[in-house]
Design an enzyme around this catalytic site. Structure first.
Site, PDB file in Angstrom:
ATOM      1  N   ASN A   1     -19.518  -5.007   0.678  1.00 42.85           N
ATOM      2  CA  ASN A   1     -19.697  -3.336   1.688  1.00 42.85           C
ATOM      3  C   ASN A   1     -20.478  -2.831   0.560  1.00 42.85           C
ATOM      4  O   ASN A   1     -21.180  -3.457  -0.011  1.00 42.85           O
ATOM      5  CB  ASN A   1     -18.803  -2.225   1.883  1.00 42.85           C
ATOM      6  CG  ASN A   1     -18.053  -1.526   0.836  1.00 42.85           C
ATOM      7  OD1 ASN A   1     -18.659  -1.955  -0.755  1.00 42.85           O
ATOM      8  ND2 ASN A   1     -16.685  -1.126   0.714  1.00 42.85           N
TER       9      ASN A   1
ATOM     10  N   ASP B   1       1.214  -1.143   0.496  1.00 41.20           N
ATOM     11  CA  ASP B   1       0.252  -0.662   0.100  1.00 41.20           C
ATOM     12  C   ASP B   1       0.966   0.640   0.307  1.00 41.20           C
ATOM     13  O   ASP B   1       1.981   1.469   0.426  1.00 41.20           O
ATOM     14  CB  ASP B   1      -0.967   0.076   1.543  1.00 41.20           C
ATOM     15  CG  ASP B   1      -1.895  -1.427   0.939  1.00 41.20           C
ATOM     16  OD1 ASP B   1      -1.980  -1.325   0.338  1.00 41.20           O
ATOM     17  OD2 ASP B   1      -2.867  -1.245   1.864  1.00 41.20           O
TER      18      ASP B   1
ATOM     19  N   ASP C   1      -8.250   7.063   9.665  1.00 42.33           N
ATOM     20  CA  ASP C   1      -7.664   6.365   8.028  1.00 42.33           C
ATOM     21  C   ASP C   1      -9.400   4.960   8.307  1.00 42.33           C
ATOM     22  O   ASP C   1      -8.836   4.170   9.102  1.00 42.33           O
ATOM     23  CB  ASP C   1      -6.519   6.131   8.000  1.00 42.33           C
ATOM     24  CG  ASP C   1      -6.001   5.374   6.575  1.00 42.33           C
ATOM     25  OD1 ASP C   1      -6.832   5.353   6.167  1.00 42.33           O
ATOM     26  OD2 ASP C   1      -5.032   5.032   6.893  1.00 42.33           O
TER      27      ASP C   1
ATOM     28  N   ASP D   1     -11.443  -5.395   5.733  1.00 38.97           N
ATOM     29  CA  ASP D   1     -10.323  -6.530   5.933  1.00 38.97           C
ATOM     30  C   ASP D   1     -10.255  -6.772   7.908  1.00 38.97           C
ATOM     31  O   ASP D   1     -10.579  -7.933   8.125  1.00 38.97           O
ATOM     32  CB  ASP D   1      -9.216  -6.098   5.591  1.00 38.97           C
ATOM     33  CG  ASP D   1      -9.149  -5.642   3.978  1.00 38.97           C
ATOM     34  OD1 ASP D   1     -10.601  -6.724   3.739  1.00 38.97           O
ATOM     35  OD2 ASP D   1      -8.354  -4.992   3.210  1.00 38.97           O
TER      36      ASP D   1
ATOM     37  N   LYS E   1      -6.067  -7.031   0.638  1.00 38.99           N
ATOM     38  CA  LYS E   1      -7.313  -7.368   1.682  1.00 38.99           C
ATOM     39  C   LYS E   1      -6.900  -8.811   2.254  1.00 38.99           C
ATOM     40  O   LYS E   1      -7.436  -9.345   3.272  1.00 38.99           O
ATOM     41  CB  LYS E   1      -8.690  -7.807   0.294  1.00 38.99           C
ATOM     42  CG  LYS E   1      -8.615  -6.124   0.032  1.00 38.99           C
ATOM     43  CD  LYS E   1     -10.248  -5.878  -1.265  1.00 38.99           C
ATOM     44  CE  LYS E   1      -9.935  -4.666  -1.510  1.00 38.99           C
ATOM     45  NZ  LYS E   1      -9.862  -3.230  -0.711  1.00 38.99           N
TER      46      LYS E   1
ATOM     47  N   ALA F   1      -4.611 -10.505   2.423  1.00 36.27           N
ATOM     48  CA  ALA F   1      -3.302 -10.343   3.891  1.00 36.27           C
ATOM     49  C   ALA F   1      -3.635  -9.631   4.869  1.00 36.27           C
ATOM     50  O   ALA F   1      -3.514 -10.351   6.507  1.00 36.27           O
ATOM     51  CB  ALA F   1      -1.853  -9.443   2.988  1.00 36.27           C
ATOM     52  N   ASN F   2      -4.653  -8.916   4.561  1.00 35.42           N
ATOM     53  CA  ASN F   2      -5.135  -7.980   5.558  1.00 35.42           C
ATOM     54  C   ASN F   2      -5.991  -8.661   6.245  1.00 35.42           C
ATOM     55  O   ASN F   2      -6.028  -8.543   7.679  1.00 35.42           O
ATOM     56  CB  ASN F   2      -5.729  -7.233   5.197  1.00 35.42           C
ATOM     57  CG  ASN F   2      -5.284  -5.710   4.730  1.00 35.42           C
ATOM     58  OD1 ASN F   2      -3.458  -5.087   5.044  1.00 35.42           O
ATOM     59  ND2 ASN F   2      -5.724  -4.126   3.555  1.00 35.42           N
TER      60      ASN F   2
ATOM     61  N   SER G   1      -2.597  -0.705  11.978  1.00 37.60           N
ATOM     62  CA  SER G   1      -3.476   0.451  12.355  1.00 37.60           C
ATOM     63  C   SER G   1      -4.200  -1.111  13.065  1.00 37.60           C
ATOM     64  O   SER G   1      -5.410  -0.676  13.790  1.00 37.60           O
ATOM     65  CB  SER G   1      -4.735   0.812  11.610  1.00 37.60           C
ATOM     66  OG  SER G   1      -5.688   0.197  10.933  1.00 37.60           O
TER      67      SER G   1
ATOM     68  N   GLY H   1     -21.919   0.731  10.875  1.00 42.25           N
ATOM     69  CA  GLY H   1     -22.246  -1.003  11.536  1.00 42.25           C
ATOM     70  C   GLY H   1     -22.234  -1.757  10.349  1.00 42.25           C
ATOM     71  O   GLY H   1     -21.817  -1.349   9.109  1.00 42.25           O
TER      72      GLY H   1
HETATM   73  O1  RIB Z   1      -9.238  -2.793   2.146  1.00 44.86           O
HETATM   74  C1  RIB Z   1      -8.128  -2.481   1.816  1.00 44.86           C
HETATM   75  C2  RIB Z   1      -6.916  -2.739   0.531  1.00 44.86           C
HETATM   76  O2  RIB Z   1      -7.221  -2.794  -0.207  1.00 44.86           O
HETATM   77  C3  RIB Z   1      -5.128  -2.349   0.939  1.00 44.86           C
HETATM   78  O3  RIB Z   1      -4.448  -2.859   1.341  1.00 44.86           O
HETATM   79  C4  RIB Z   1      -5.412  -2.245  -0.539  1.00 44.86           C
HETATM   80  O4  RIB Z   1      -4.193  -3.180  -1.390  1.00 44.86           O
HETATM   81  C5  RIB Z   1      -6.113  -2.929  -1.349  1.00 44.86           C
HETATM   82  O5  RIB Z   1      -6.183  -3.998  -1.446  1.00 44.86           O
END
Ligand code: RIB
Length: 318
Positions: A187, A16, A249, A255, A43, A45-46, A294, A228
């Site tokens: 979403n 990112d 942010d 995610d 998304k 990995a997060n 975060s 929500g």
């Molecule tokens: O949901 C946020 C993610 O969307 C970011 O980390 C970016 O890499 C995109 O995949």
């Protein structure tokens, strides 16, 4: 004591590149941004990182490039204790990257260049089948080829593994391939893209969820940002409000929601409790900059949960 769940993510890994800006350049114009942040994202990995920080054993199945970012991404998974055996480098494609722009309100706009994420194929799901079969839950998103997503849904169904699909970024889907899915979690804008119906308020979200359920998905959760989320089944729909926080942010909040929800559910919590907690975990993520960085760990989360519960209890009339 809750059991330690095992979550498998078949999905994307990106780097990112986040610029904080007050405005956007016109064509041909150069303007100054206020701040820049470089971080691990994507998304898939997060969601894997959120699940890991919430206490799960996590296995990641992904592809990265043979560039500067690829080995760093693999190292990041390992450092966090995520099983990266099935995260492989591929030739001829860059790692996935995401230029992100965040406005002063915390609202974001994201470009994703999929790069190596496009190289994750159905055969790679089979190659990771042993690790996937031992998972309590398989989590998927839309930053890899859709055929791989459909294949992984079929794999989960065949082996009786709970499957959560986050259709992000939103794109047209083959609804038949989603039939039998346990959880579909878009979403508002993803739900609109997929159904063609507007999701401007809770009533519209309910209609949209109905349309998705008619396609054979068992449960639909539409995340609504600061409002929500909505949980809908064929029997009922319920709106679960968000927790108020000072957002700076919102990138990666969805995610954080999905990764934490997968863990809370796999620990055996009732669905509604798992959702309330995921709402708070996501809200907390918006109080920090970036995506993975975060996300809080379980200890910090439990402290925040206890504090929030006290506030809610204190404000409930006796
Ligand atoms: O949901 C946020 C993610 O969307 C970011 O980390 C970016 O890499 C995109 O995949």
């Amino acid at each position: 004591m809750a059991k330690r769940p095992r979550i498998a993510v078949v999905g994307s890994a990106n780097i990112d590149l986040t610029t904080f800006t007050e405005s956007f350049p016109k064509p041909g114009e150069t303007i100054f941004g206020q701040k820049f942040d470089l971080g691990f994202g994507g998304k898939g990995a997060n969601q894997a990182v959120a699940a890991r920080l919430c206490g799960a054993e996590v296995v990641m199945v992904a592809r990265v490039g043979r560039d500067l970012f690829g080995p760093a991404t693999i190292e990041n998974f390992k450092k966090l204790g995520i099983d990266a055996t099935h995260v492989k480098q591929v030739d001829g494609l860059s790692s996935g990257v995401a230029p992100i722009f965040v406005e002063p309100s915390g609202q974001n706009r994201i470009f994703v260049v999929k790069g190596a994420n496009e190289a994750l194929k159905p055969a790679d799901v089979d190659a990771a089948s042993e690790a996937l079969r031992s998972a309590d839950c398989i989590v998927l998103q839309f930053e890899i080829p859709l055929d791989t997503v459909y294949y992984a849904i079929g794999f989960a169904r065949k082996h009786g593994i709970r499957c959560i699909l986050n259709p992000a970024p939103g794109q047209p889907v083959k609804m038949a391939a989603l039939a039998g899915l346990d959880y579909f979690v878009p979403n508002e804008s993803e739900a609109e893209t997929i159904t063609g119906l507007p999701v401007g308020d809770i009533a519209q979200a309910k209609q949209c969820a109905k349309r998705l359920l008619a396609g054979g998905i068992h449960r639909v959760i539409i995340t609504l940002g600061a409002n929500g989320c909505l949980l809908a089944t064929n029997d009922a729909a319920e709106h679960l409000p968000a927790f108020p926080v000072n957002s700076i942010d919102s990138t990666g909040a969805g995610d954080a929601f999905i990764g934490s929800f997968a863990v809370f559910l796999a620990e055996g919590m009732p669905e509604r409790d798992a959702l309330q907690r995921a709402n708070l975990y996501a809200a907390l993520s918006t109080t920090g900059v970036g995506t993975q960085k975060s996300f809080c760990d379980r200890i910090r989360f439990e402290a925040a949960w206890a504090a929030q519960s006290q506030v809610r209890y204190a404000s409930t009339p006796h």
